[in-house]
Design a protein around this motif. Structure first.
Motif, PDB file in Angstrom:
ATOM      1  N   ASN A  65       0.824  -1.213   0.000  1.00  0.00           N
ATOM      2  CA  ASN A  65       0.000   0.000   0.000  1.00  0.00           C
ATOM      3  C   ASN A  65       0.854   1.258   0.000  1.00  0.00           C
ATOM      4  O   ASN A  65       0.564   2.235  -0.702  1.00  0.00           O
ATOM      5  CB  ASN A  65      -0.927   0.008   1.222  1.00  0.00           C
ATOM      6  N   ASP A  66       1.930   1.227   0.821  1.00  0.00           N
ATOM      7  CA  ASP A  66       2.751   2.426   0.964  1.00  0.00           C
ATOM      8  C   ASP A  66       3.562   2.720  -0.291  1.00  0.00           C
ATOM      9  O   ASP A  66       3.772   3.893  -0.640  1.00  0.00           O
ATOM     10  CB  ASP A  66       3.697   2.279   2.159  1.00  0.00           C
ATOM     11  N   THR A  67       4.019   1.692  -0.975  1.00  0.00           N
ATOM     12  CA  THR A  67       4.892   1.915  -2.140  1.00  0.00           C
ATOM     13  C   THR A  67       4.130   1.990  -3.454  1.00  0.00           C
ATOM     14  O   THR A  67       4.468   2.806  -4.320  1.00  0.00           O
ATOM     15  CB  THR A  67       5.944   0.790  -2.230  1.00  0.00           C
ATOM     16  N   LEU A  68       3.115   1.154  -3.631  1.00  0.00           N
ATOM     17  CA  LEU A  68       2.390   1.098  -4.917  1.00  0.00           C
ATOM     18  C   LEU A  68       1.025   1.767  -4.865  1.00  0.00           C
ATOM     19  O   LEU A  68       0.401   1.980  -5.910  1.00  0.00           O
ATOM     20  CB  LEU A  68       2.233  -0.356  -5.363  1.00  0.00           C
ATOM     21  N   GLY A  69       0.526   2.074  -3.670  1.00  0.00           N
ATOM     22  CA  GLY A  69      -0.769   2.735  -3.551  1.00  0.00           C
ATOM     23  C   GLY A  69      -1.890   1.770  -3.197  1.00  0.00           C
ATOM     24  O   GLY A  69      -1.765   0.541  -3.331  1.00  0.00           O
ATOM     25  N   HIS A  70      -2.991   2.339  -2.735  1.00  0.00           N
ATOM     26  CA  HIS A  70      -4.121   1.514  -2.282  1.00  0.00           C
ATOM     27  C   HIS A  70      -4.797   0.764  -3.422  1.00  0.00           C
ATOM     28  O   HIS A  70      -5.358  -0.319  -3.210  1.00  0.00           O
ATOM     29  CB  HIS A  70      -5.141   2.394  -1.549  1.00  0.00           C
ATOM     30  N   ALA A  71      -4.793   1.304  -4.631  1.00  0.00           N
ATOM     31  CA  ALA A  71      -5.396   0.588  -5.763  1.00  0.00           C
ATOM     32  C   ALA A  71      -4.660  -0.720  -6.003  1.00  0.00           C
ATOM     33  O   ALA A  71      -5.271  -1.761  -6.267  1.00  0.00           O
ATOM     34  CB  ALA A  71      -5.380   1.460  -7.017  1.00  0.00           C
ATOM     35  N   ALA A  72      -3.295  -0.676  -5.917  1.00  0.00           N
ATOM     36  CA  ALA A  72      -2.523  -1.910  -6.072  1.00  0.00           C
ATOM     37  C   ALA A  72      -2.804  -2.865  -4.916  1.00  0.00           C
ATOM     38  O   ALA A  72      -2.891  -4.091  -5.103  1.00  0.00           O
ATOM     39  CB  ALA A  72      -1.026  -1.571  -6.137  1.00  0.00           C
ATOM     40  N   GLY A  73      -2.970  -2.316  -3.694  1.00  0.00           N
ATOM     41  CA  GLY A  73      -3.313  -3.159  -2.556  1.00  0.00           C
ATOM     42  C   GLY A  73      -4.643  -3.865  -2.753  1.00  0.00           C
ATOM     43  O   GLY A  73      -4.789  -5.045  -2.419  1.00  0.00           O
ATOM     44  N   ASP A  74      -5.618  -3.139  -3.301  1.00  0.00           N
ATOM     45  CA  ASP A  74      -6.912  -3.764  -3.575  1.00  0.00           C
ATOM     46  C   ASP A  74      -6.771  -4.885  -4.595  1.00  0.00           C
ATOM     47  O   ASP A  74      -7.387  -5.960  -4.461  1.00  0.00           O
ATOM     48  CB  ASP A  74      -7.904  -2.717  -4.102  1.00  0.00           C
ATOM     49  N   GLN A  75      -5.987  -4.650  -5.642  1.00  0.00           N
ATOM     50  CA  GLN A  75      -5.770  -5.686  -6.645  1.00  0.00           C
ATOM     51  C   GLN A  75      -5.104  -6.918  -6.034  1.00  0.00           C
ATOM     52  O   GLN A  75      -5.424  -8.058  -6.384  1.00  0.00           O
ATOM     53  CB  GLN A  75      -4.910  -5.145  -7.788  1.00  0.00           C
ATOM     54  N   LEU A  76      -4.181  -6.705  -5.101  1.00  0.00           N
ATOM     55  CA  LEU A  76      -3.537  -7.813  -4.424  1.00  0.00           C
ATOM     56  C   LEU A  76      -4.546  -8.636  -3.624  1.00  0.00           C
ATOM     57  O   LEU A  76      -4.551  -9.868  -3.673  1.00  0.00           O
ATOM     58  CB  LEU A  76      -2.437  -7.282  -3.504  1.00  0.00           C
ATOM     59  N   LEU A  77      -5.431  -7.957  -2.881  1.00  0.00           N
ATOM     60  CA  LEU A  77      -6.450  -8.667  -2.098  1.00  0.00           C
ATOM     61  C   LEU A  77      -7.372  -9.480  -2.998  1.00  0.00           C
ATOM     62  O   LEU A  77      -7.758 -10.616  -2.665  1.00  0.00           O
ATOM     63  CB  LEU A  77      -7.258  -7.667  -1.274  1.00  0.00           C
ATOM     64  N   ILE A  78      -7.744  -8.912  -4.130  1.00  0.00           N
ATOM     65  CA  ILE A  78      -8.607  -9.632  -5.075  1.00  0.00           C
ATOM     66  C   ILE A  78      -7.906 -10.872  -5.591  1.00  0.00           C
ATOM     67  O   ILE A  78      -8.521 -11.950  -5.712  1.00  0.00           O
ATOM     68  CB  ILE A  78      -9.007  -8.687  -6.234  1.00  0.00           C
ATOM     69  N   GLU A  79      -6.608 -10.770  -5.890  1.00  0.00           N
ATOM     70  CA  GLU A  79      -5.861 -11.917  -6.413  1.00  0.00           C
ATOM     71  C   GLU A  79      -5.694 -12.995  -5.341  1.00  0.00           C
ATOM     72  O   GLU A  79      -5.802 -14.198  -5.617  1.00  0.00           O
ATOM     73  CB  GLU A  79      -4.499 -11.464  -6.933  1.00  0.00           C
ATOM     74  N   VAL A  80      -5.453 -12.578  -4.090  1.00  0.00           N
ATOM     75  CA  VAL A  80      -5.356 -13.543  -2.991  1.00  0.00           C
ATOM     76  C   VAL A  80      -6.674 -14.302  -2.853  1.00  0.00           C
ATOM     77  O   VAL A  80      -6.696 -15.543  -2.711  1.00  0.00           O
ATOM     78  CB  VAL A  80      -4.980 -12.833  -1.675  1.00  0.00           C
ATOM     79  N   ALA A  81      -7.798 -13.572  -2.898  1.00  0.00           N
ATOM     80  CA  ALA A  81      -9.107 -14.212  -2.787  1.00  0.00           C
ATOM     81  C   ALA A  81      -9.319 -15.212  -3.922  1.00  0.00           C
ATOM     82  O   ALA A  81      -9.845 -16.312  -3.706  1.00  0.00           O
ATOM     83  CB  ALA A  81     -10.210 -13.140  -2.824  1.00  0.00           C
ATOM     84  N   ARG A  82      -8.870 -14.847  -5.128  1.00  0.00           N
ATOM     85  CA  ARG A  82      -9.041 -15.755  -6.272  1.00  0.00           C
ATOM     86  C   ARG A  82      -8.232 -17.025  -6.079  1.00  0.00           C
ATOM     87  O   ARG A  82      -8.713 -18.136  -6.335  1.00  0.00           O
ATOM     88  CB  ARG A  82      -8.610 -15.050  -7.554  1.00  0.00           C
ATOM     89  N   ARG A  83      -6.991 -16.889  -5.593  1.00  0.00           N
ATOM     90  CA  ARG A  83      -6.144 -18.068  -5.388  1.00  0.00           C
ATOM     91  C   ARG A  83      -6.718 -18.978  -4.302  1.00  0.00           C
ATOM     92  O   ARG A  83      -6.726 -20.208  -4.451  1.00  0.00           O
ATOM     93  CB  ARG A  83      -4.732 -17.638  -5.018  1.00  0.00           C
ATOM     94  N   LEU A  84      -7.157 -18.389  -3.208  1.00  0.00           N
ATOM     95  CA  LEU A  84      -7.701 -19.210  -2.121  1.00  0.00           C
ATOM     96  C   LEU A  84      -8.964 -19.946  -2.563  1.00  0.00           C
ATOM     97  O   LEU A  84      -9.147 -21.132  -2.267  1.00  0.00           O
ATOM     98  CB  LEU A  84      -8.001 -18.330  -0.916  1.00  0.00           C
ATOM     99  N   THR A  85      -9.832 -19.241  -3.244  1.00  0.00           N
ATOM    100  CA  THR A  85     -11.087 -19.860  -3.703  1.00  0.00           C
ATOM    101  C   THR A  85     -10.803 -20.997  -4.672  1.00  0.00           C
ATOM    102  O   THR A  85     -11.457 -22.051  -4.626  1.00  0.00           O
ATOM    103  CB  THR A  85     -11.980 -18.806  -4.386  1.00  0.00           C
TER     104      THR A  85
END
Length: 612
Positions: free
Chosen positions: A498-518
């Protein structure tokens, strides 16, 4: 089945004591000539008044491929539509509107002569202050006014008293009566543009205490059935609508071989004297046939009211019957029918979705010019007054399609109160209701989904997770051998992303984590997001005390595999805590707290420096 030609009649309404009477006259002449008619309502169903609605925006060439000619009744369509029909090779005849300047033939009642005769009759009674009242926006009422002016001027009188009723109904006459009273009764006699205007005027004057015809003589126009039963009985000008229909049909036949020919024909009108003009001895005409006829009309009215009530219950009720099936037509006098709905994305094409006793094949898509299916004509009996009627199924919300039905011409009701207009309005409302309810169900499901799922990842939220954990706990109580596990994890290094790439990148990371877990879990398992970078996994039905370990290893590998977001490599890890049900412990809240404590122990252990 009649094997001759089919003529279409365009009308604001397809029934009533004016439009219906003309349709009846054309049909009678067509039957004598071995032909048939089809009547189209151009106003939206449920319209209250043709006068107040204006000329409908009716553009589609319904049934043109089946027609040998078109009849246009007053206010049905504009002249552009008629011109298009003529270019398509159809002869067009207007009724009560001189359309010759637009290249169309016309049949007009000789409004001037009948009204002039009425004016001269009133002058014979000694009247000089004679007024005229009518809805002057109508062509035929304008002609009646010209007849009034001619009669006044021919007798050296000034036609100075003119009132606009604003419509052709009782309300317009009531309006003029109020103006006369407020002006101190400047007229001793009045010629009114329609009988319904005259009826409204008489009712208002009588209610105000005026003596008719003593203080005001009244003459109407049309000679509708009500005229002779009023008190006083209404003197009027008769326009023989049956004869108008006969002339229209005859002219259409003549134009079949010369569609470009333009003819203008007149039908004579005549003055009918009764009590309201000052004549006497025109009391209520009662004989046994007339009494029986009146009784039949009362029965017809009762039947109509019952039908309209039952239709309302059937089409607007909540019983779930599909209105497209047209089973409800069985409640009406219609003997057959079919429903065509506009096909989305296919301009001017209708799909036949329902039929009633007509043998029309459903599921077929036809051009508007080929609707209704020819099978419907097998059910018509023109000699008995049964013809094909069409009404648009349209509302403020949608243009659904066209309803076609075989039924009896209704020529004794007020315009707009006939069964086709009523049925079309109810059907449009029923189809609107279906769409509204479907939208509400979708909205309800959307709101329910939003209430139970995380808006960013689409995973179940805490509320849905708690429900799933409660179900697992209840199953564990019922089945002692059943075990489940709760895994709680958070991402190591998420704040740095979040601090280096911004909150939009953080949101994309969370979405990708959710996709992998599912993607790596079974359908019976649940992955939920608690908030931030915390996720919970409910493993449903694990085998033995170590049944969860392989999943934990796979989760760690999946989450720790590098990500690429907007072209940047992102590396994060995860801390994982586990709690297992068993040995009588299945309380979800307790297990979630255990998993949370285990996760923080794992996170703390990972932070401690390695001993040397």
């Amino acid at each position: 089945m009649v094997s001759g030609r089919t003529y279409g009649i365009l009308s604001p309404f397809v029934g009533g004591d004016y439009y219906g009477a003309i349709i009846e006259g054309v049909n009678a002449a067509a039957v004598r000539g071995g032909d048939r008619i089809m009547a189209f309502q151009t106003l939206d169903p449920g319209a209250h008044s043709a006068d107040r609605s204006g000329v409908p925006d009716f553009r589609r060439p319904i049934a043109w491929h089946q027609l040998a000619g078109l009849v246009v009744l007053p206010g049905a369509v504009d002249t552009d539509y008629a011109a298009e029909a003529r270019r398509a090779g159809l002869p067009v005849v207007f009724v009560a509107q001189d359309a010759t300047e637009f290249g169309c033939s016309a049949v007009l009642a000789d409004n001037r002569s009948g009204v002039r005769e009425a004016v001269e009759h009133l002058i014979g009674h000694g009247h000089e202050r004679i007024a005229f009242a009518g809805y002057l926006a109508n062509f035929d009422v304008q002609e009646r006014y010209e007849g009034y002016r001619a009669g006044m001027l021919a007798n050296g009188l000034t036609p100075a008293l003119r009132y606009d009723t604003g419509d052709n109904h009782e309300s317009g006459g009531e309006l003029v009566a109020g103006e006369l009273i407020r002006a101190g009764m400047p007229a001793t006699a009045i010629v009114v543009g329609t009988d319904r205007n005259a009826i409204g005027l008489i009712d208002r004057m009588k209610a105000a205490g005026f003596d008719l015809p003593g203080e005001l003589a009244v003459v109407g126009f049309d000679d509708i059935a009500d005229a002779s039963y009023l008190v006083p009985s209404l003197s009027t000008v008769l326009q023989p609508l049956d004869q108008v229909g006969s002339v229209v049909y005859s002219l259409l036949g003549e134009l079949s071989d010369e569609p470009s020919r333009v003819e203008l024909r007149h039908v004579a009108t005549s003055f009918v004297r009764r009590d309201s003009c000052g004549c006497t001895g025109h009391g209520l005409p009662i004989s046994e046939p007339q009494a029986r006829g009146l009784f039949a009309q009362v029965q017809y009215l009762q039947s109509t009211l019952n039908i309209q009530y039952e239709l309302g219950i059937e089409l607007l009720g909540t019983h779930g019957a599909d209105p497209r099936s047209l089973a409800w037509l069985g409640l009406t006098p219609a003997v057959a029918g079919c429903l065509g709905l506009w096909v989305p994305g296919e301009e001017g094409r209708l799909e036949v979705v329902g039929e009633f006793h007509g043998g029309c094949p459903t599921g077929h898509v036809v051009a508007a010019a080929d609707f209704p299916p020819p099978e419907l004509f097998e059910m018509t009996d023109g000699a008995a007054g049964d013809v094909v009627f069409l009404v648009p199924i349209r509302s403020r919300n949608a243009d659904w399609g066209v309803l076609a039905a075989v039924g009896r011409i209704q020529s004794t009701t007020p315009p707009g109160r006939e069964m086709m207009n009523h049925s079309g309005a109810l059907l449009a409302a029923a189809l609107d209701y279906e769409v509204t309810m479907a939208a509400l169900r979708d909205k309800e499901e959307s709101l329910r989904n939003a209430a139970l799922h995380d808006h960013l990842t689409g995973l179940p939220n805490r509320l849905l997770l708690e429900d799933r954990m409660d179900q697992a706990a209840r199953r564990a109580v019922r089945q002692p051998d059943y075990r489940f596990a709760i895994l709680l994890l958070d991402l190591d290094g998420f704040k740095a992303v979040n601090d280096t790439l911004g909150h939009a990148a953080g949101d994309q990371l969370l979405i990708e984590v959710a996709r992998r877990l599912t993607g790596m879990l079974r359908q019976s398992d649940t992955v939920a997001r608690l908030g931030g970078d915390e996720f919970v996994i409910l493993l449903d039905g694990i085998a033995g005390p170590d049944g969860h370990k392989a999943v934990c290893d796979n989760v760690t590998v999946a989450v720790s595999t590098p990500y690429f977001i907007d072209g940047e490599r992102v590396d994060v890890g995860c801390s994982l805590g586990v709690a297992l049900s068993g040995d009588g412990e299945a309380d979800p809240d307790h297990l979630l707290r255990e998993a949370d404590a285990a996760m923080y122990r794992a996170k703390s252990a990972a932070r401690r420096p390695t001993s040397r």
